[in-house]
Design a protein around this motif. Structure first.
Motif, PDB file in Angstrom:
ATOM      1  N   LYS A 221       0.835  -1.194   0.000  1.00  0.00           N
ATOM      2  CA  LYS A 221       0.000   0.000   0.000  1.00  0.00           C
ATOM      3  C   LYS A 221       0.877   1.254   0.000  1.00  0.00           C
ATOM      4  CE  LYS A 221      -4.071  -1.954   2.302  1.00  0.00           C
ATOM      5  NZ  LYS A 221      -5.045  -1.590   1.252  1.00  0.00           N
ATOM      6  N   ALA A 222       2.093   1.092  -0.528  1.00  0.00           N
ATOM      7  CA  ALA A 222       3.066   2.180  -0.489  1.00  0.00           C
ATOM      8  C   ALA A 222       2.558   3.439  -1.172  1.00  0.00           C
ATOM      9  CB  ALA A 222       4.377   1.733  -1.127  1.00  0.00           C
ATOM     10  N   PHE A 223       1.734   3.280  -2.196  1.00  0.00           N
ATOM     11  CA  PHE A 223       1.267   4.435  -2.952  1.00  0.00           C
ATOM     12  C   PHE A 223      -0.251   4.599  -2.862  1.00  0.00           C
ATOM     13  CE2 PHE A 223       5.161   2.759  -4.947  1.00  0.00           C
ATOM     14  CZ  PHE A 223       6.002   3.832  -4.660  1.00  0.00           C
ATOM     15  N   ASP A 224      -0.791   4.160  -1.736  1.00  0.00           N
ATOM     16  CA  ASP A 224      -2.215   4.324  -1.453  1.00  0.00           C
ATOM     17  C   ASP A 224      -2.404   5.647  -0.715  1.00  0.00           C
ATOM     18  OD1 ASP A 224      -4.802   4.283  -0.495  1.00  0.00           O
ATOM     19  OD2 ASP A 224      -4.725   2.216   0.209  1.00  0.00           O
ATOM     20  N   ALA A 225      -3.050   6.598  -1.362  1.00  0.00           N
ATOM     21  CA  ALA A 225      -3.191   7.932  -0.782  1.00  0.00           C
ATOM     22  C   ALA A 225      -4.602   8.230  -0.305  1.00  0.00           C
ATOM     23  CB  ALA A 225      -2.772   8.991  -1.808  1.00  0.00           C
ATOM     24  N   ALA A 226      -5.513   7.269  -0.385  1.00  0.00           N
ATOM     25  CA  ALA A 226      -6.904   7.633  -0.128  1.00  0.00           C
ATOM     26  C   ALA A 226      -7.716   6.651   0.700  1.00  0.00           C
ATOM     27  CB  ALA A 226      -7.624   7.859  -1.468  1.00  0.00           C
ATOM     28  N   SER A 227      -7.304   5.390   0.809  1.00  0.00           N
ATOM     29  CA  SER A 227      -8.186   4.410   1.424  1.00  0.00           C
ATOM     30  C   SER A 227      -8.254   4.572   2.938  1.00  0.00           C
ATOM     31  CB  SER A 227      -7.725   2.989   1.090  1.00  0.00           C
ATOM     32  OG  SER A 227      -6.506   2.697   1.736  1.00  0.00           O
ATOM     33  N   PRO A 228      -9.373   4.191   3.557  1.00  0.00           N
ATOM     34  CA  PRO A 228      -9.481   4.243   5.029  1.00  0.00           C
ATOM     35  C   PRO A 228      -8.500   3.269   5.670  1.00  0.00           C
ATOM     36  CG  PRO A 228     -11.628   3.901   3.982  1.00  0.00           C
ATOM     37  CD  PRO A 228     -10.605   3.693   2.932  1.00  0.00           C
ATOM     38  N   MET A 476      -2.807   6.888  -7.605  1.00  0.00           N
ATOM     39  CA  MET A 476      -2.253   7.740  -6.557  1.00  0.00           C
ATOM     40  C   MET A 476      -2.169   9.189  -7.017  1.00  0.00           C
ATOM     41  SD  MET A 476       1.538   8.027  -4.919  1.00  0.00           S
ATOM     42  CE  MET A 476       1.884   9.537  -4.011  1.00  0.00           C
ATOM     43  N   LEU A 477      -1.677   9.423  -8.233  1.00  0.00           N
ATOM     44  CA  LEU A 477      -1.525  10.789  -8.720  1.00  0.00           C
ATOM     45  C   LEU A 477      -2.872  11.496  -8.806  1.00  0.00           C
ATOM     46  CD1 LEU A 477       1.181  10.181 -11.469  1.00  0.00           C
ATOM     47  CD2 LEU A 477       1.482  11.350  -9.288  1.00  0.00           C
ATOM     48  N   ALA A 478      -3.899  10.774  -9.241  1.00  0.00           N
ATOM     49  CA  ALA A 478      -5.238  11.373  -9.305  1.00  0.00           C
ATOM     50  C   ALA A 478      -5.723  11.749  -7.907  1.00  0.00           C
ATOM     51  CB  ALA A 478      -6.209  10.403  -9.975  1.00  0.00           C
ATOM     52  N   VAL A 480      -3.827  12.384  -5.247  1.00  0.00           N
ATOM     53  CA  VAL A 480      -3.008  13.469  -4.703  1.00  0.00           C
ATOM     54  C   VAL A 480      -3.402  14.809  -5.313  1.00  0.00           C
ATOM     55  CG1 VAL A 480      -0.674  14.431  -4.682  1.00  0.00           C
ATOM     56  CG2 VAL A 480      -1.051  12.041  -4.042  1.00  0.00           C
ATOM     57  N   TYR A 481      -3.588  14.851  -6.631  1.00  0.00           N
ATOM     58  CA  TYR A 481      -3.920  16.111  -7.285  1.00  0.00           C
ATOM     59  C   TYR A 481      -5.285  16.636  -6.844  1.00  0.00           C
ATOM     60  CZ  TYR A 481       0.012  15.071 -10.400  1.00  0.00           C
ATOM     61  OH  TYR A 481       1.253  14.791 -10.900  1.00  0.00           O
ATOM     62  N   ASP A 482      -6.132  15.733  -6.372  1.00  0.00           N
ATOM     63  CA  ASP A 482      -7.460  16.140  -5.897  1.00  0.00           C
ATOM     64  C   ASP A 482      -7.528  16.097  -4.376  1.00  0.00           C
ATOM     65  OD1 ASP A 482     -10.146  16.928  -6.308  1.00  0.00           O
ATOM     66  OD2 ASP A 482     -10.821  14.868  -5.966  1.00  0.00           O
ATOM     67  N   GLY A 483      -6.356  16.187  -3.735  1.00  0.00           N
ATOM     68  CA  GLY A 483      -6.301  15.921  -2.303  1.00  0.00           C
ATOM     69  C   GLY A 483      -6.047  17.133  -1.434  1.00  0.00           C
ATOM     70  N   ILE A 484      -5.847  16.865  -0.158  1.00  0.00           N
ATOM     71  CA  ILE A 484      -5.701  17.904   0.864  1.00  0.00           C
ATOM     72  C   ILE A 484      -4.367  18.634   0.734  1.00  0.00           C
ATOM     73  CG2 ILE A 484      -5.457  18.243   3.364  1.00  0.00           C
ATOM     74  CD1 ILE A 484      -7.491  15.958   3.710  1.00  0.00           C
ATOM     75  N   LEU A 485      -3.289  17.919   0.459  1.00  0.00           N
ATOM     76  CA  LEU A 485      -1.975  18.547   0.407  1.00  0.00           C
ATOM     77  C   LEU A 485      -1.877  19.541  -0.738  1.00  0.00           C
ATOM     78  CD1 LEU A 485       0.303  15.457   1.189  1.00  0.00           C
ATOM     79  CD2 LEU A 485      -0.638  17.136   2.773  1.00  0.00           C
ATOM     80  N   GLU A 497       4.843  15.966 -11.570  1.00  0.00           N
ATOM     81  CA  GLU A 497       4.416  15.646 -12.936  1.00  0.00           C
ATOM     82  C   GLU A 497       5.614  15.327 -13.825  1.00  0.00           C
ATOM     83  OE1 GLU A 497       2.172  19.103 -13.963  1.00  0.00           O
ATOM     84  OE2 GLU A 497       0.270  18.271 -13.212  1.00  0.00           O
ATOM     85  N   ARG A 498       6.694  16.080 -13.657  1.00  0.00           N
ATOM     86  CA  ARG A 498       7.889  15.852 -14.475  1.00  0.00           C
ATOM     87  C   ARG A 498       8.515  14.496 -14.171  1.00  0.00           C
ATOM     88  NH1 ARG A 498      10.362  19.808 -12.850  1.00  0.00           N
ATOM     89  NH2 ARG A 498      11.985  18.949 -11.494  1.00  0.00           N
ATOM     90  N   MET A 499       8.665  14.190 -12.883  1.00  0.00           N
ATOM     91  CA  MET A 499       9.329  12.949 -12.513  1.00  0.00           C
ATOM     92  C   MET A 499       8.456  11.727 -12.787  1.00  0.00           C
ATOM     93  SD  MET A 499      12.248  14.001 -11.531  1.00  0.00           S
ATOM     94  CE  MET A 499      12.929  12.517 -10.797  1.00  0.00           C
TER      95      MET A 499
END
Length: 527
Positions: A221-228, A476-478, A480-485, A497-499
């Protein structure tokens, strides 16, 4: 959460404490008319406190206080959470919530009858002086004793068997005491990682079968940015070990089907106890000053510095607080970061995922921490200070895993995070520690085969990380881009985006993104 208040009876003020829930991590002691509040060092907990309506609220999870105080998430904490190499003493003092204090490790809260509050340092390793056995003998005896205790206490025992030295040693210790156990190991993500073959050799030698499960990348779940978080867990800070969270959950779910009271042993803490820490040359120079020339040459060669610079680095006697202030000032004011051999900590670097605003609020937070108190080391020896800092982080992993999955009747622990083992290990002279863990070899002579200590390199799990990124990057990118940070302006979106557009981004970027995912996920869960 506990609430401390005062009342006057017969002209005498008395302190009162009432518990609103079963916050077992908080220790409260009455002492000469005051209350001393703390959490046990290496328990994995932090202590948070705030004054609300004339009462002092203390808890091991700031969310409980934040809800009562309607506090907001601190942007400085979020920026700090994206930064993996903030020195531990500073990171431990940064609260997730505005207007809620967080006590660094080994600090206590003293409250007198007038409700005056003092934060005082304690000696976290004071128990070392109470241990009289020769340290290697003491460690060996305690490890075998714990194996016996686990066998009596648990209905079943299982272990991680990655093929690394610490998990292999755990298996041999259990076998030496005749303890029955189950073993689990990952299938390798690449043929260049020989951990799986070593794990198979260990099991064949002991005569126990190990169940091979799907590669780490398929559980990650290293790149899980949204799940409970599982089981409605309320995390007091981000889950930075999310790459193995799926595996831990798999173990918990598997145990649910049997209903056993299971103890699951990991190898956490073994590296810290038996391997040299980064400040090793500085510590050895204090133990063996006659080796000064060879140590200076070693630091010069490894650090790419002149002999004079290496000598000055090893001879410096800066306090922890002074060293932290210099490192943070270099990073925040002039952007120059210089590593110093044998320093208290690694040099601080800003993660490139931070925006200009993120750097600004992080610098402000770091300066607030350093100006508001004088941070103290966990031990006056720099290597042992680093050892204790790292063990505290390992202890937090276990505490979070148990809080998250404890309802499944499984307890995650490690032989090497036992307080008695740590007390003995703190008495081992630093000059006896080597990269091949020869000190562990001496401790476990006749239990663990010598051949396991001949291995030169650890298993490489970067392939697992790249595969997990390939599975999860777009989602994950979707998120993050729609996220709190991003909404708070903390993220350098152009850099991400570049990397992320690169077919094979550098490993350093993937670690940055794992940290970012963990922080975004935490913010979503607590908000």
């Amino acid at each position: 959460m506990h609430i401390i208040s005062t009342s006057a009876k017969g002209g005498t003020k008395q302190l009162h404490c009432r518990a609103l829930d079963n916050d077992s991590g908080v220790t409260i002691i009455r002492n000469a008319g005051e209350m001393v509040v703390s959490v046990p060092f290496l328990s994995g907990y932090s202590l948070y406190w705030a004054v609300l309506n004339g009462e002092i609220h203390v808890a091991t999870n700031a969310a409980a206080i934040a809800k009562k105080a309607t506090a907001k998430i601190d942007d400085g904490f979020l920026a700090a959470s994206l930064s993996p190499n903030i020195p531990f003493p500073i990171a431990e003092a940064i609260s997730p919530w505005q207007n809620i204090r967080r006590l660094p490790a080994a600090k206590q809260l003293h409250i007198d009858s007038d409700m005056r509050i003092h934060e005082c340092w304690e000696c976290s390793h004071a128990t070392v002086s109470q241990v009289h056995d020769e340290p290697l003998t003491g460690i060996r005896s305690r490890l075998l004793q714990m194996a016996d205790q686990y066998a009596r206490r648990a209905e079943s025992i299982s272990i991680d068997l990655s093929g690394g030295l610490d998990s292999s040693a755990t298996a041999y210790i259990l076998a030496a005491r005749g303890v029955s156990f189950e073993a689990y190991r990952f299938a390798a993500d690449t043929i260049f990682n020989d951990d799986a073959s070593i794990a198979s050799h260990v099991m064949a030698d002991i005569g126990v079968s190990a169940e091979s499960i799907a590669p780490l990348s398929q559980h990650s779940k290293a790149f899980d940015a949204a799940s409970p978080y599982p089981n409605a867990y309320q995390a007091d800070q981000p889950i930075y070990w999310s790459d193995t969270e799926g595996y831990v959950g798999w173990l918990a779910d598997r145990n649910d089907s049997t209903g056993d009271g299971r103890i699951h042993l990991t190898g956490l803490g073994g590296d810290e106890l038996f391997s040299p820490m980064p400040a090793w040359p500085w510590s050895v120079l204090r133990e063996r000053p006659w080796q000064a020339i060879s140590l200076i040459r070693l630091c010069s060669r490894l650090g790419g510095m002149s002999l004079g610079s290496a000598a000055r680095a090893l001879l410096n006697s800066k306090s922890l607080h002074s060293s932290l202030k210099a490192s943070i000032a270099n990073a925040c004011e002039v952007g120059a970061v210089h590593g110093v051999a044998g320093d208290w900590h690694e040099p601080f670097l800003f993660p490139r995922t931070l925006s200009a605003y993120g750097r600004e609020v992080l610098c402000e937070k770091l300066h607030d921490v350093l100006s508001g108190q004088r941070l103290q080391p966990l031990c006056n020896d720099r290597s042992k200070h680093q050892l204790l800092c790292s063990l505290a982080m390992q202890s937090r992993i276990l505490r979070q895993a148990n809080a998250m999955f404890g309802a499944h009747h499984i307890e995650f622990t490690s032989l090497f995070l036992d307080p008695a083992v740590i007390c003995h290990a703190l008495r081992i002279p630093e000059h006896r520690k080597t990269a091949d863990k020869s000190i562990m070899k001496s401790i476990l002579e006749g239990i663990v085969p010598d051949v396991l200590f001949a291995r030169q390199e650890k298993g490489d799990y970067t392939t697992s990380l790249y595969r997990a990124w390939a599975y999860s990057a777009s989602t994950m990118l979707a998120d993050v881009y729609d996220g709190i940070l991003v909404d708070k302006g903390l993220i350098n979106r152009a850099y991400i985006e570049r990397m992320s557009s690169m077919p094979s981004p550098p490993t350093s970027f993937l670690f940055e993104m794992q940290r970012l995912a963990a922080t975004e996920r935490w913010a979503r869960n607590v908000q």
